[in-house]
Scaffold this active site. Sequence first.
Site, PDB file in Angstrom:
ATOM      1  N   TYR A 172       0.834  -1.204   0.000  1.00 59.29           N
ATOM      2  CA  TYR A 172       0.000   0.000   0.000  1.00 59.29           C
ATOM      3  C   TYR A 172       0.872   1.260   0.000  1.00 59.29           C
ATOM      4  O   TYR A 172       0.644   2.194  -0.783  1.00 59.29           O
ATOM      5  CB  TYR A 172      -0.917  -0.028   1.227  1.00 59.29           C
ATOM      6  CG  TYR A 172      -1.795   1.183   1.388  1.00 59.29           C
ATOM      7  CD1 TYR A 172      -2.910   1.363   0.566  1.00 59.29           C
ATOM      8  CD2 TYR A 172      -1.516   2.156   2.354  1.00 59.29           C
ATOM      9  CE1 TYR A 172      -3.720   2.478   0.717  1.00 59.29           C
ATOM     10  CE2 TYR A 172      -2.323   3.265   2.501  1.00 59.29           C
ATOM     11  CZ  TYR A 172      -3.424   3.426   1.684  1.00 59.29           C
ATOM     12  OH  TYR A 172      -4.216   4.538   1.824  1.00 59.29           O
ATOM     13  N   LYS A 176       1.042   4.378  -2.880  1.00 61.03           N
ATOM     14  CA  LYS A 176       0.776   5.790  -2.560  1.00 61.03           C
ATOM     15  C   LYS A 176       2.019   6.648  -2.805  1.00 61.03           C
ATOM     16  O   LYS A 176       1.909   7.799  -3.236  1.00 61.03           O
ATOM     17  CB  LYS A 176       0.281   5.928  -1.118  1.00 61.03           C
ATOM     18  CG  LYS A 176      -1.115   5.329  -0.895  1.00 61.03           C
ATOM     19  CD  LYS A 176      -2.157   6.010  -1.784  1.00 61.03           C
ATOM     20  CE  LYS A 176      -3.578   5.591  -1.464  1.00 61.03           C
ATOM     21  NZ  LYS A 176      -4.573   6.198  -2.373  1.00 61.03           N
TER      22      LYS A 176
END
Length: 289
Positions: A172, A176
């Site tokens: 994740y 990002k």
Amino acid sequence: KPETITPTAYDIVYDFAPESLRGAKVLVTGSSKGIGEQMAYHYARFGAKIVITARSKDTLQKVVEKCLSLGAQEAFYIAADMSNESDLDRVVDFALKKLGGLDYLVLNHIGSTRIAMWDGDVEHAKWLMKINFFSYIQMAWKALPSLEKNKGSLVIVSSLAGKMPSPLTAPYVSTKSALNGFFGSLRHELAMKKSNVSISVCTLGLIDTETAMSKVKGKVNMPAYPATEAALNIIITGATRQPELFYPWFTYIWTLTKDWIPSFTDYVVQRSYNYNFICLTHTTIHSMT
Ligand SMILES: *[C@@H]1O[C@H](CO)[C@@H](O)[C@H](O)[C@H]1NC(C)=O
Ligand SMILES: *[C@@H]1O[C@H](CO)[C@@H](O)[C@H](O)[C@H]1NC(C)=O
């Protein structure tokens, strides 16, 4: 009856004009639940024309109905899978056609990931990159000519994870960070070209969406902030063409302390996760399978 919108300090600081969103042509992704759903409702209250997209047709239909009841001038939905490249173009084409162009492209969707130690699952990391990153750059590029024509805005919903690494979410964090890097570069290029398009990258902390809460339960010791307020702040950031949003405010402090006092930041970050709980649940899952 429309719900009330709480004004934030942000409205005052950036001189937000709600009427600028009346009739605005908006595409919001990941908008069947969570922050995306709340953004759809806020845009509706401001009288925008909206296209929403997610995978679940039934949920989208309900959100569209609520948008129309809240005051959206127009509201449409298109069910699509953000891991499917042909769906990405199909969604942007649908919005351009239904609304006759775009003023705002709000990219918000994310693929599902778990909070766990990195276990070498490269396939998951690739899949997540496809949804959380590659789909964003494909859709942004596809919408850019219309945004250029309309002096529009590209709004990227990112995370504190895009500014600083945290444990137990390595795939994740990677997606990002990629978003922050890419759209930071693109913002420079647009400025050099004297483009009409603004890019806003939004750094969010932990938000109290159902999905996020179910994932962090018992694992993360961090305060969660309301999705509806996060959504409103994102919309105002786009409408006022600000390059960045930090919500809640202390996400900005973290982006500073991580470089200024890294050992302190590491200490706090590592203690924000219940290591024992995570190892325990992980072992339980493995021993059951
Ligand atoms: C991807 O989407 C297209 C339509 O946009 C569809 O025809 C195709 O079956 C989808 N592919 C997969 C793997 O779901
Ligand atoms: C910005 O918009 C104006 C018209 O509104 C247009 O003439 C100009 O070419 C646009 N800029 C770019 C870089 O496309």
